[in-house]
Scaffold this motif. Structure first.
Motif, PDB file in Angstrom:
ATOM      1  N   MET A   3       0.852  -1.195   0.000  1.00  0.00           N
ATOM      2  CA  MET A   3       0.000   0.000   0.000  1.00  0.00           C
ATOM      3  C   MET A   3       0.892   1.250   0.000  1.00  0.00           C
ATOM      4  SD  MET A   3      -3.073   1.034   2.692  1.00  0.00           S
ATOM      5  CE  MET A   3      -3.960  -0.501   2.482  1.00  0.00           C
ATOM      6  N   THR A   4       0.657   2.162  -0.920  1.00  0.00           N
ATOM      7  CA  THR A   4       1.442   3.388  -0.995  1.00  0.00           C
ATOM      8  C   THR A   4       1.071   4.326   0.149  1.00  0.00           C
ATOM      9  OG1 THR A   4      -0.171   4.544  -2.368  1.00  0.00           O
ATOM     10  CG2 THR A   4       1.468   3.178  -3.515  1.00  0.00           C
ATOM     11  N   THR A   5       1.896   5.354   0.365  1.00  0.00           N
ATOM     12  CA  THR A   5       1.590   6.321   1.413  1.00  0.00           C
ATOM     13  C   THR A   5       0.250   7.002   1.152  1.00  0.00           C
ATOM     14  OG1 THR A   5       3.943   6.744   1.803  1.00  0.00           O
ATOM     15  CG2 THR A   5       2.395   8.413   2.581  1.00  0.00           C
ATOM     16  N   ARG A   6      -0.014   7.336  -0.090  1.00  0.00           N
ATOM     17  CA  ARG A   6      -1.292   7.963  -0.437  1.00  0.00           C
ATOM     18  C   ARG A   6      -2.455   7.042  -0.081  1.00  0.00           C
ATOM     19  NH1 ARG A   6      -3.544  11.805  -4.008  1.00  0.00           N
ATOM     20  NH2 ARG A   6      -5.483  11.108  -4.996  1.00  0.00           N
ATOM     21  N   GLU A   7      -2.314   5.763  -0.412  1.00  0.00           N
ATOM     22  CA  GLU A   7      -3.371   4.801  -0.102  1.00  0.00           C
ATOM     23  C   GLU A   7      -3.538   4.630   1.407  1.00  0.00           C
ATOM     24  OE1 GLU A   7      -3.020   1.933  -4.083  1.00  0.00           O
ATOM     25  OE2 GLU A   7      -1.800   1.523  -2.299  1.00  0.00           O
ATOM     26  N   LYS A   8      -2.425   4.656   2.141  1.00  0.00           N
ATOM     27  CA  LYS A   8      -2.496   4.560   3.601  1.00  0.00           C
ATOM     28  C   LYS A   8      -3.222   5.764   4.199  1.00  0.00           C
ATOM     29  CE  LYS A   8       1.723   1.811   4.211  1.00  0.00           C
ATOM     30  NZ  LYS A   8       3.114   1.817   4.728  1.00  0.00           N
ATOM     31  N   ILE A   9      -2.988   6.930   3.629  1.00  0.00           N
ATOM     32  CA  ILE A   9      -3.657   8.150   4.096  1.00  0.00           C
ATOM     33  C   ILE A   9      -5.164   8.036   3.867  1.00  0.00           C
ATOM     34  CG2 ILE A   9      -3.933  10.627   3.703  1.00  0.00           C
ATOM     35  CD1 ILE A   9      -0.931  10.698   2.998  1.00  0.00           C
ATOM     36  N   LEU A  10      -5.547   7.574   2.683  1.00  0.00           N
ATOM     37  CA  LEU A  10      -6.966   7.416   2.366  1.00  0.00           C
ATOM     38  C   LEU A  10      -7.617   6.381   3.280  1.00  0.00           C
ATOM     39  CD1 LEU A  10      -6.923   7.490  -1.539  1.00  0.00           C
ATOM     40  CD2 LEU A  10      -7.987   9.169  -0.024  1.00  0.00           C
ATOM     41  N   ASP A  11      -6.929   5.270   3.515  1.00  0.00           N
ATOM     42  CA  ASP A  11      -7.472   4.216   4.361  1.00  0.00           C
ATOM     43  C   ASP A  11      -7.659   4.705   5.795  1.00  0.00           C
ATOM     44  OD1 ASP A  11      -8.024   1.189   4.702  1.00  0.00           O
ATOM     45  OD2 ASP A  11      -6.537   1.600   6.257  1.00  0.00           O
ATOM     46  N   ALA A  12      -6.630   5.370   6.332  1.00  0.00           N
ATOM     47  CA  ALA A  12      -6.730   5.884   7.698  1.00  0.00           C
ATOM     48  C   ALA A  12      -7.810   6.947   7.808  1.00  0.00           C
ATOM     49  CB  ALA A  12      -5.380   6.449   8.136  1.00  0.00           C
ATOM     50  N   SER A  13      -7.910   7.806   6.807  1.00  0.00           N
ATOM     51  CA  SER A  13      -8.924   8.865   6.814  1.00  0.00           C
ATOM     52  C   SER A  13     -10.323   8.281   6.813  1.00  0.00           C
ATOM     53  CB  SER A  13      -8.746   9.780   5.598  1.00  0.00           C
ATOM     54  OG  SER A  13      -7.481  10.386   5.594  1.00  0.00           O
ATOM     55  N   LEU A  14     -10.549   7.306   5.944  1.00  0.00           N
ATOM     56  CA  LEU A  14     -11.866   6.674   5.863  1.00  0.00           C
ATOM     57  C   LEU A  14     -12.251   6.050   7.203  1.00  0.00           C
ATOM     58  CD1 LEU A  14     -14.334   5.587   4.337  1.00  0.00           C
ATOM     59  CD2 LEU A  14     -12.920   3.664   3.569  1.00  0.00           C
ATOM     60  N   ARG A  15     -11.319   5.339   7.825  1.00  0.00           N
ATOM     61  CA  ARG A  15     -11.619   4.662   9.088  1.00  0.00           C
ATOM     62  C   ARG A  15     -11.873   5.665  10.212  1.00  0.00           C
ATOM     63  NH1 ARG A  15     -10.784  -0.709   8.506  1.00  0.00           N
ATOM     64  NH2 ARG A  15      -9.680  -1.319   6.595  1.00  0.00           N
ATOM     65  N   LEU A  16     -11.097   6.720  10.269  1.00  0.00           N
ATOM     66  CA  LEU A  16     -11.288   7.725  11.307  1.00  0.00           C
ATOM     67  C   LEU A  16     -12.575   8.512  11.083  1.00  0.00           C
ATOM     68  CD1 LEU A  16      -7.621   9.028  11.729  1.00  0.00           C
ATOM     69  CD2 LEU A  16      -8.984   7.793  13.428  1.00  0.00           C
ATOM     70  N   PHE A  17     -12.845   8.881   9.837  1.00  0.00           N
ATOM     71  CA  PHE A  17     -14.085   9.607   9.519  1.00  0.00           C
ATOM     72  C   PHE A  17     -15.302   8.747   9.854  1.00  0.00           C
ATOM     73  CE2 PHE A  17     -11.880  12.134   5.872  1.00  0.00           C
ATOM     74  CZ  PHE A  17     -11.332  13.010   6.804  1.00  0.00           C
ATOM     75  N   SER A  69     -14.826  15.834  13.201  1.00  0.00           N
ATOM     76  CA  SER A  69     -14.172  15.488  14.464  1.00  0.00           C
ATOM     77  C   SER A  69     -12.772  14.909  14.275  1.00  0.00           C
ATOM     78  CB  SER A  69     -15.035  14.487  15.239  1.00  0.00           C
ATOM     79  OG  SER A  69     -16.310  15.029  15.515  1.00  0.00           O
ATOM     80  N   VAL A  70     -12.295  14.854  13.056  1.00  0.00           N
ATOM     81  CA  VAL A  70     -10.979  14.291  12.764  1.00  0.00           C
ATOM     82  C   VAL A  70     -10.089  15.384  12.170  1.00  0.00           C
ATOM     83  CG1 VAL A  70      -9.685  12.576  11.440  1.00  0.00           C
ATOM     84  CG2 VAL A  70     -11.944  12.006  12.364  1.00  0.00           C
ATOM     85  N   SER A  71      -8.882  15.520  12.707  1.00  0.00           N
ATOM     86  CA  SER A  71      -7.932  16.513  12.197  1.00  0.00           C
ATOM     87  C   SER A  71      -6.907  15.848  11.291  1.00  0.00           C
ATOM     88  CB  SER A  71      -7.208  17.196  13.359  1.00  0.00           C
ATOM     89  OG  SER A  71      -6.348  16.278  14.025  1.00  0.00           O
ATOM     90  N   LEU A  72      -6.242  16.658  10.480  1.00  0.00           N
ATOM     91  CA  LEU A  72      -5.172  16.136   9.639  1.00  0.00           C
ATOM     92  C   LEU A  72      -4.022  15.594  10.491  1.00  0.00           C
ATOM     93  CD1 LEU A  72      -5.063  18.784   6.764  1.00  0.00           C
ATOM     94  CD2 LEU A  72      -5.940  16.451   6.671  1.00  0.00           C
ATOM     95  N   ARG A  73      -3.793  16.201  11.635  1.00  0.00           N
ATOM     96  CA  ARG A  73      -2.752  15.710  12.531  1.00  0.00           C
ATOM     97  C   ARG A  73      -3.077  14.282  12.998  1.00  0.00           C
ATOM     98  NH1 ARG A  73       1.184  17.878  15.628  1.00  0.00           N
ATOM     99  NH2 ARG A  73       0.589  19.983  15.011  1.00  0.00           N
ATOM    100  N   GLN A  74      -4.341  14.031  13.336  1.00  0.00           N
ATOM    101  CA  GLN A  74      -4.743  12.689  13.770  1.00  0.00           C
ATOM    102  C   GLN A  74      -4.577  11.671  12.648  1.00  0.00           C
ATOM    103  OE1 GLN A  74      -8.668  13.917  15.019  1.00  0.00           O
ATOM    104  NE2 GLN A  74      -8.154  13.649  17.202  1.00  0.00           N
ATOM    105  N   ILE A  75      -4.874  12.094  11.437  1.00  0.00           N
ATOM    106  CA  ILE A  75      -4.702  11.203  10.289  1.00  0.00           C
ATOM    107  C   ILE A  75      -3.229  10.888  10.078  1.00  0.00           C
ATOM    108  CG2 ILE A  75      -4.958  11.013   7.778  1.00  0.00           C
ATOM    109  CD1 ILE A  75      -7.489  12.784   8.068  1.00  0.00           C
ATOM    110  N   ALA A  76      -2.393  11.913  10.168  1.00  0.00           N
ATOM    111  CA  ALA A  76      -0.952  11.713  10.000  1.00  0.00           C
ATOM    112  C   ALA A  76      -0.402  10.759  11.052  1.00  0.00           C
ATOM    113  CB  ALA A  76      -0.236  13.060  10.064  1.00  0.00           C
ATOM    114  N   VAL A  77      -0.842  10.912  12.287  1.00  0.00           N
ATOM    115  CA  VAL A  77      -0.402  10.024  13.369  1.00  0.00           C
ATOM    116  C   VAL A  77      -0.824   8.585  13.084  1.00  0.00           C
ATOM    117  CG1 VAL A  77      -0.752   9.436  15.793  1.00  0.00           C
ATOM    118  CG2 VAL A  77      -0.334  11.810  15.149  1.00  0.00           C
ATOM    119  N   ALA A  78      -2.056   8.401  12.608  1.00  0.00           N
ATOM    120  CA  ALA A  78      -2.552   7.054  12.301  1.00  0.00           C
ATOM    121  C   ALA A  78      -1.744   6.396  11.186  1.00  0.00           C
ATOM    122  CB  ALA A  78      -4.021   7.124  11.912  1.00  0.00           C
ATOM    123  N   VAL A  79      -1.277   7.207  10.246  1.00  0.00           N
ATOM    124  CA  VAL A  79      -0.493   6.675   9.121  1.00  0.00           C
ATOM    125  C   VAL A  79       0.968   6.464   9.530  1.00  0.00           C
ATOM    126  CG1 VAL A  79       0.292   7.146   6.757  1.00  0.00           C
ATOM    127  CG2 VAL A  79      -2.026   7.752   7.432  1.00  0.00           C
TER     128      VAL A  79
END
Length: 202
Positions: A1-15, A22-32
């Motif tokens: 999984m590429t970094t872009r795909e990891k970002i999308l996956d983490a974003s979807l799960r957090l959202f 209720s989700v910040s970009l910082r939280q997404i970055a931490v999850a990735v």
């Protein structure tokens, strides 16, 4: 999984878990596992992330339907939904609605929209289009064709779409699994056809 795909996956799960607002970009970055600044190399903001998730969901659904020769839009071949063979018709209809329960991406996306429609006007618009307007328009078109060819008794195509999809909408949102929804959808389809299908010519 590429970094872009990891970002999308983490974003979807957090959202899907917390809602878009209720989700910040910082939280997404931490999850990735990346720096927040690195996230901007792939997406300029959270809205672009959300829009990419929407586009990906639509593309995945279209690919699923077409890989199984199921119609996804009004311009597709509708013949699998006009069969007089009950077993073939039931299989096609069940295959359509199975997707809403068995595709993990779609399940998470529905949770995302269900939560976020109360936070975001954009999410509310997409939720209504994807789960109300689009399926009703498609089914109205389908029933209009079936009435014209004599497969269904004369009636209002829009009313038939509302009658059929109203129950299915409830099953999609209320049932926890396809195993729970499947017999309900099948019973509803059989009852619908019993009430509205024209007699087979002798």
């Amino acid at each position: 999984m590429t970094t872009r795909e990891k970002i999308l996956d983490a974003s979807l799960r957090l959202f899907a878990e917390r809602g878009f607002d209720s989700v910040s970009l910082r939280q997404i970055a931490v999850a990735v596992g990346i720096r927040e600044s690195s996230l901007y190399n792939h997406f300029k903001n959270k809205q672009e992330l959300f829009d990419t998730i929407v586009e990906t969901c639509f593309q995945r659904a279209e690919a699923y339907f077409h890989s199984r020769s199921l119609p996804f839009s009004q311009s597709d071949d509708l013949s699998v939904l006009t069969s007089r063979d009950p077993s073939a018709l039931y299989a096609s209809v069940l295959a359509i609605f199975e997707y809403f329960f068995t595709d993990e991406y779609n399940v998470l996306f529905r949770k995302l929209l269900t939560l976020s429609q109360f936070q975001s006007g954009r999410a509310r618009t997409i939720y209504r289009w994807l789960y109300v307007d689009y399926p009703l328009a498609f089914q109205t078109h389908l029933f209009e064709k079936l009435i014209q060819t004599g497969e269904l008794k004369p009636s209002s195509p829009g009313d038939l779409a509302t009658e059929f999809y109203g129950a299915v909408f409830l099953f999609i949102h209320a049932c926890d699994s396809f195993e729970e929804a499947r017999p309900r959808i099948l019973a509803h389809l059989r009852n619908f056809l019993q009430n509205h299908q024209s007699e087979v010519p002798s």
